[in-house]
Design a protein around this motif. Structure first.
Motif, short mmCIF file in Angstrom:
data_model
loop_
_atom_site.label_atom_id
_atom_site.label_comp_id
_atom_site.label_asym_id
_atom_site.label_seq_id
_atom_site.Cartn_x
_atom_site.Cartn_y
_atom_site.Cartn_z
N LEU A 142 -41.63 91.65 -38.56
CA LEU A 142 -40.79 92.30 -37.56
C LEU A 142 -40.17 91.25 -36.66
O LEU A 142 -40.82 90.75 -35.75
CB LEU A 142 -41.62 93.28 -36.73
N PRO A 143 -38.94 90.91 -36.86
CA PRO A 143 -38.35 89.83 -36.09
C PRO A 143 -38.16 90.14 -34.61
O PRO A 143 -38.08 89.24 -33.81
CB PRO A 143 -37.00 89.59 -36.78
N ALA A 199 -40.32 92.13 -32.81
CA ALA A 199 -41.59 92.45 -32.17
C ALA A 199 -41.86 91.44 -31.07
O ALA A 199 -41.83 90.24 -31.30
CB ALA A 199 -42.72 92.46 -33.18
N GLY A 203 -46.15 92.00 -29.35
CA GLY A 203 -45.58 91.39 -30.54
C GLY A 203 -46.56 90.45 -31.23
O GLY A 203 -46.67 90.43 -32.46
N GLU A 204 -47.28 89.65 -30.44
CA GLU A 204 -48.28 88.74 -31.01
C GLU A 204 -49.37 89.53 -31.73
O GLU A 204 -49.80 89.15 -32.82
CB GLU A 204 -48.88 87.88 -29.91
N ASN A 205 -49.80 90.64 -31.12
CA ASN A 205 -50.84 91.46 -31.75
C ASN A 205 -50.33 92.12 -33.02
O ASN A 205 -51.08 92.24 -34.00
CB ASN A 205 -51.35 92.51 -30.76
N ILE A 206 -49.08 92.53 -33.04
CA ILE A 206 -48.50 93.14 -34.25
C ILE A 206 -48.47 92.10 -35.38
O ILE A 206 -48.82 92.38 -36.52
CB ILE A 206 -47.09 93.68 -33.96
N ARG A 207 -48.05 90.89 -35.04
CA ARG A 207 -47.97 89.85 -36.07
C ARG A 207 -49.34 89.44 -36.61
O ARG A 207 -49.46 89.02 -37.76
CB ARG A 207 -47.22 88.63 -35.52
N LYS A 208 -50.39 89.62 -35.83
CA LYS A 208 -51.74 89.28 -36.30
C LYS A 208 -52.20 90.19 -37.44
O LYS A 208 -52.97 89.76 -38.27
CB LYS A 208 -52.75 89.39 -35.15
N ARG A 214 -50.31 91.66 -39.73
CA ARG A 214 -49.43 91.67 -40.90
C ARG A 214 -50.03 91.00 -42.08
O ARG A 214 -50.76 90.16 -42.13
CB ARG A 214 -48.11 90.98 -40.56
#
Length: 69
Positions: free
Chosen positions: A1-2, A4, A62-67, A69
């Motif tokens: 997600l760019p 996020a 956003g950092e939590n979302i990327r974790k 993935r």
């Protein structure tokens, strides 16, 4: 997600959009604009680009979302 991690602005129209607009506002990661006027939209945009607390919370989300993935 760019995108996020950036504050978001939601104009809910129907269905679960109202729920998610409330969640975004409650989490402090964006704004829900229910009555869309020039003034309300301008205020939401100004908040999204200047409110350091909202920007920091959105970045953390956003950092939590990327974790996960």
């Amino acid at each position: 997600l760019p995108i996020a991690g950036l504050p978001t602005i939601i104009k809910p129209w129907f269905g679960d959009q109202h729920f998610y607009a409330d969640r975004v506002a409650t989490l402090g990661i964006g704004s829900a604009v229910r009555n869309i006027t020039v003034e309300n939209l301008a205020a939401a945009i100004i908040t999204a680009v200047t409110d350091e607390k909202q920007i920091a919370r959105a970045r953390l989300a956003g950092e939590n979302i990327r974790k996960v993935r």
